[in-house]
Design an enzyme around this catalytic site. Structure first.
Site, PDB file in Angstrom:
ATOM      1  N   ASP A 153      -7.308  -2.157  -8.068  1.00 17.39           N
ATOM      2  CA  ASP A 153      -5.781  -2.632  -7.256  1.00 17.39           C
ATOM      3  C   ASP A 153      -5.206  -3.748  -7.352  1.00 17.39           C
ATOM      4  O   ASP A 153      -6.362  -4.823  -6.805  1.00 17.39           O
ATOM      5  CB  ASP A 153      -4.806  -1.587  -6.224  1.00 17.39           C
ATOM      6  N   GLU A 179      -8.208   0.470  -3.463  1.00 19.48           N
ATOM      7  CA  GLU A 179      -9.378  -0.132  -2.199  1.00 19.48           C
ATOM      8  C   GLU A 179      -8.602  -1.588  -1.240  1.00 19.48           C
ATOM      9  O   GLU A 179      -8.196  -1.014   0.007  1.00 19.48           O
ATOM     10  CB  GLU A 179     -10.107  -1.126  -3.036  1.00 19.48           C
TER      11      GLU A 179
END
Length: 391
Positions: free
Chosen positions: A79, A136
């Site tokens: 991400d 994350e």
């Protein structure tokens, strides 16, 4: 193992382009659909069995060889962050207000480069699970993947992950036993007072004054309640109150980030913050509400797995490019939750130091992953697989 590093150095061109493609198309937590599609297509083309949908957009590629029951997991995150990029690179983000400011594009590229090399060289005996994790950056993607049965579907005897580190020479590996990264908790404090005219403060109960005192008092928790030999951080990142200079507001709101490297210190911080805020508010004749939101736990590396990972790096790049036991970090990482379930280790690879472009700290609009790391990082993962799942 220099032959391995040299061989991968000559073959990573496609993964530099892949990394830059991912960088140009950043996706936030649980929105990594394009990245997930790309990872899936690559893994399937190399013969991996792919499991999609764990944690929403997570991907696991599995490759099994031989008859060994040993099972290894390696994780990369996918991400991006809600930051407007300012690198000026040709491969800069094409999405307004989003960028890969932490190097997850590089982590994904490193693991994919390793995946291809491993698939083309049948030099292991056991099961390899490559875990591409969403969210994350505060989203807890690791927990979501585990809630969806990550380690039930793909059991692992050990699990490893790697993160780039600006300020450390490029390609230099850093290891640490025990507590390596801090827990992170988030606190919202609402101070309820009585609004009034700025010219008549005695007719009001000013929450802004109380909030200001609380900001200063909170700093005494670290300096006077936490053992000086332990690490703790209490940061007030936001204070919102009022809109006009002649109006005493009725509400003031504080936002805190709280971090510790020890679970007991983490508990102490929560106890002391709640008690201090309540007492301070009462002393000013206002009322406080404390909303505590638990974030990531302390990341604790397991001793045996860290020693194993450390030795792989020593064999690969030599002792001059390995820090055997580096300092802990007060940043946080949700790989910590995986390490609570499965033994393993989280290591760092230098992104550049001094005046190099790679020295720019993560979460900065000018940050970019150092593509020189793709060959080194990928060769490390290949070496780790060959050593852990040795024939």
């Amino acid at each position: 193992m220099t032959y391995l590093r040299d061989a991968l150095t000559e073959r990573v061109g496609e993964f530099i382009q892949l990394r830059r493609d991912i960088h140009s198309h950043p996706e936030l937590a649980f929105e990594e659909h394009r990245t997930s599609d790309l990872v899936t297509a690559k893994l399937q083309s190399w013969g991996y069995q792919v499991h999609r949908g764990l944690g929403g957009t997570g991907v696991v590629g599995t490759l099994k060889r031989g008859g060994s029951e040993r099972k290894l997991g390696i994780r990369a995150d996918m991400d991006a962050l809600p930051i407007q990029e300012a690198t000026g690179a040709e491969w800069a983000s094409t999405r307004q207000g989003l960028m890969h400011a932490c190097g997850h594009d590089g982590h994904t590229a490193m693991l994919l480069a390793a995946a291809k090399a491993i698939a083309q060289a049948p030099e292991f005996d056991g099961t390899l699970n490559l875990i591409f994790q969403p969210a994350e950056e505060g989203g807890g993607g690791a927990v979501r993947m585990m809630d969806d049965g990550l380690f039930e579907h793909h059991p692992c005897d050990a699990v490893f992950a790697m993160h780039n580190m600006p300020g450390t020479p490029v390609g230099h590996f850093v290891f640490r036993d025990g507590a390596a990264m801090a827990s992170s908790d988030y606190v919202t404090i609402r101070i309820h007072g009585t609004g009034g005219h700025g010219a008549m403060p005695h007719r009001a109960a000013d929450p802004l004054v109380a909030a200001s005192s609380i900001v200063m008092a909170l700093q005494t928790i670290v300096s006077r309640n936490v053992d000086p030999l332990h690490t703790a951080v209490v940061t007030v990142g936001a204070l919102h109150a009022g809109q006009a200079n002649n109006v005493i507001p009725a509400l003031a709101t504080l936002e805190l980030s709280v971090r510790a490297l020890d679970p007991q210190v983490r508990q102490l911080l929560e106890q002391r913050i709640k008690a201090l805020v309540t007492a301070q508010a009462e002393s000013f004749g206002v009322r406080a509400e404390v909303a505590w939101r638990q974030g990531y736990c302390v990341l604790v590396n397991h001793t045996a797995q860290t020693e194993f990972a450390r030795q792989v790096a020593l064999d690969l790049v030599g002792p001059e490019r390995v820090t055997l036991n580096g300092p802990p970090l007060t940043g946080s990482e949700d790989f910590a939750f995986m390490l609570e379930k499965v033994p393993g280790s989280y290591l760092l690879i230098g992104n550049g130091d001094g005046d190099s472009a790679g020295a720019c700290m993560v979460h900065n609009p000018a940050y970019d992953f150092n593509d020189e790391n793709i060959a080194t990082g990928a060769s490390y993962w290949v070496a780790l697989v060959q050593a852990y799942l040795a024939v």
